[in-house]
Design a protein around this motif. Structure first.
Motif, mmCIF file in Angstrom:
data_model
loop_
_atom_site.group_PDB
_atom_site.id
_atom_site.type_symbol
_atom_site.label_atom_id
_atom_site.label_comp_id
_atom_site.label_asym_id
_atom_site.label_seq_id
_atom_site.Cartn_x
_atom_site.Cartn_y
_atom_site.Cartn_z
ATOM 1 N N ILE A 204 -11.154 8.360 -1.117
ATOM 2 C CA ILE A 204 -10.278 8.406 -2.290
ATOM 3 C C ILE A 204 -11.108 8.428 -3.570
ATOM 4 C CG2 ILE A 204 -8.574 7.072 -3.610
ATOM 5 C CD1 ILE A 204 -7.340 6.289 -0.878
ATOM 6 N N SER A 205 -12.163 7.638 -3.622
ATOM 7 C CA SER A 205 -13.034 7.616 -4.804
ATOM 8 C C SER A 205 -13.673 8.974 -5.044
ATOM 9 C CB SER A 205 -14.137 6.572 -4.641
ATOM 10 O OG SER A 205 -13.579 5.285 -4.601
ATOM 11 N N SER A 206 -14.120 9.614 -3.983
ATOM 12 C CA SER A 206 -14.768 10.923 -4.132
ATOM 13 C C SER A 206 -13.767 11.982 -4.594
ATOM 14 C CB SER A 206 -15.445 11.340 -2.838
ATOM 15 O OG SER A 206 -14.493 11.656 -1.851
ATOM 16 N N LYS A 207 -12.522 11.867 -4.177
ATOM 17 C CA LYS A 207 -11.505 12.828 -4.620
ATOM 18 C C LYS A 207 -11.176 12.626 -6.098
ATOM 19 C CE LYS A 207 -8.402 14.582 -2.230
ATOM 20 N NZ LYS A 207 -8.090 15.663 -1.371
ATOM 21 N N ILE B 244 0.840 -1.187 0.000
ATOM 22 C CA ILE B 244 0.000 0.000 0.000
ATOM 23 C C ILE B 244 0.876 1.237 0.000
ATOM 24 C CG2 ILE B 244 -1.894 -1.136 1.213
ATOM 25 C CD1 ILE B 244 -0.961 0.522 3.684
ATOM 26 N N THR B 245 0.313 2.301 -0.490
ATOM 27 C CA THR B 245 0.994 3.592 -0.460
ATOM 28 C C THR B 245 0.216 4.503 0.473
ATOM 29 O OG1 THR B 245 1.722 3.299 -2.732
ATOM 30 C CG2 THR B 245 1.763 5.541 -1.856
ATOM 31 N N ILE B 246 0.886 4.978 1.496
ATOM 32 C CA ILE B 246 0.255 5.896 2.442
ATOM 33 C C ILE B 246 0.366 7.308 1.866
ATOM 34 C CG2 ILE B 246 0.317 6.835 4.796
ATOM 35 C CD1 ILE B 246 -0.445 3.887 4.695
ATOM 36 N N PRO B 247 -0.753 7.993 1.723
ATOM 37 C CA PRO B 247 -0.677 9.359 1.206
ATOM 38 C C PRO B 247 0.080 10.255 2.183
ATOM 39 C CG PRO B 247 -2.918 8.805 1.875
ATOM 40 C CD PRO B 247 -2.097 7.583 2.062
ATOM 41 N N SER B 248 0.704 11.263 1.659
ATOM 42 C CA SER B 248 1.407 12.181 2.554
ATOM 43 C C SER B 248 0.390 13.000 3.334
ATOM 44 C CB SER B 248 2.343 13.100 1.783
ATOM 45 O OG SER B 248 1.600 14.083 1.092
ATOM 46 N N TYR B 249 0.774 13.400 4.518
ATOM 47 C CA TYR B 249 -0.110 14.198 5.359
ATOM 48 C C TYR B 249 -0.443 15.513 4.672
ATOM 49 C CZ TYR B 249 -1.805 16.914 9.314
ATOM 50 O OH TYR B 249 -2.571 17.690 10.138
ATOM 51 N N ASP C 235 -3.134 14.993 1.717
ATOM 52 C CA ASP C 235 -4.494 14.576 2.076
ATOM 53 C C ASP C 235 -4.511 14.108 3.535
ATOM 54 O OD1 ASP C 235 -7.037 13.473 2.334
ATOM 55 O OD2 ASP C 235 -7.000 12.570 0.347
ATOM 56 N N GLN C 236 -4.860 15.004 4.427
ATOM 57 C CA GLN C 236 -4.805 14.719 5.858
ATOM 58 C C GLN C 236 -5.759 13.609 6.268
ATOM 59 O OE1 GLN C 236 -5.407 18.484 7.798
ATOM 60 N NE2 GLN C 236 -3.581 19.378 6.885
ATOM 61 N N LYS C 237 -6.968 13.599 5.718
ATOM 62 C CA LYS C 237 -7.947 12.582 6.104
ATOM 63 C C LYS C 237 -7.479 11.200 5.644
ATOM 64 C CE LYS C 237 -12.771 11.289 5.938
ATOM 65 N NZ LYS C 237 -14.133 11.709 5.688
ATOM 66 N N ALA C 238 -7.011 11.091 4.409
ATOM 67 C CA ALA C 238 -6.544 9.801 3.895
ATOM 68 C C ALA C 238 -5.340 9.307 4.695
ATOM 69 C CB ALA C 238 -6.190 9.913 2.409
ATOM 70 N N TYR C 239 -4.439 10.206 5.044
ATOM 71 C CA TYR C 239 -3.266 9.839 5.847
ATOM 72 C C TYR C 239 -3.713 9.254 7.178
ATOM 73 C CZ TYR C 239 0.912 10.289 8.717
ATOM 74 O OH TYR C 239 1.954 10.025 9.572
ATOM 75 N N SER C 240 -4.614 9.929 7.850
ATOM 76 C CA SER C 240 -5.081 9.498 9.165
ATOM 77 C C SER C 240 -5.771 8.135 9.090
ATOM 78 C CB SER C 240 -6.043 10.543 9.730
ATOM 79 O OG SER C 240 -6.526 10.162 10.993
ATOM 80 N N LEU C 241 -6.662 7.966 8.122
ATOM 81 C CA LEU C 241 -7.367 6.692 7.976
ATOM 82 C C LEU C 241 -6.404 5.556 7.638
ATOM 83 C CD1 LEU C 241 -10.499 7.947 6.030
ATOM 84 C CD2 LEU C 241 -10.500 6.940 8.327
ATOM 85 N N ALA C 242 -5.458 5.815 6.750
ATOM 86 C CA ALA C 242 -4.494 4.779 6.364
ATOM 87 C C ALA C 242 -3.617 4.373 7.543
ATOM 88 C CB ALA C 242 -3.630 5.275 5.200
ATOM 89 N N MET C 243 -3.204 5.324 8.342
ATOM 90 C CA MET C 243 -2.387 5.000 9.510
ATOM 91 C C MET C 243 -3.158 4.083 10.463
ATOM 92 S SD MET C 243 0.668 6.233 9.320
ATOM 93 C CE MET C 243 1.252 6.232 11.008
#
Length: 82
Positions: A76-79, A2-7, A10-18
């Motif tokens: 991610i889909s909505s973005k 997986i690739t973790i988005p940078s904070y 995309d702050q929300k994606a980063y937080s959820l992925a963590m």
């Protein structure tokens, strides 16, 4: 893999992925109790859904992870659609 988005991107994606992929069960438990986790900058993770959880609520972390993964996929889909 997986690739973790940078904070910063995309702050929300980063937080959820963590929460869904990186933190282990003990780390999630410690965070729910307000304890620090060594080597993790928790200021960048939204812990509002963990704070104050009872131990029994955290026994099935797989259910929590599934919810975070679903929320991450929707986000991610909505973005991409916009």
């Amino acid at each position: 893999m997986i690739t973790i988005p940078s904070y910063d991107s995309d702050q929300k994606a980063y937080s959820l992925a963590m929460k869904a992929y990186i933190l282990d069960n003990k780390q999630l438990y410690d965070l729910s109790k307000g304890k620090p986790v060594e080597g993790i900058d928790t200021s960048r993770i939204d812990l509002s859904d963990l704070k104050g959880k009872k131990s029994s609520d955290l026994q099935n972390t797989q259910r929590l992870r599934e919810a975070w993964i679903f929320e991450l996929e929707v986000h991610i889909s909505s973005k991409r659609a916009s």
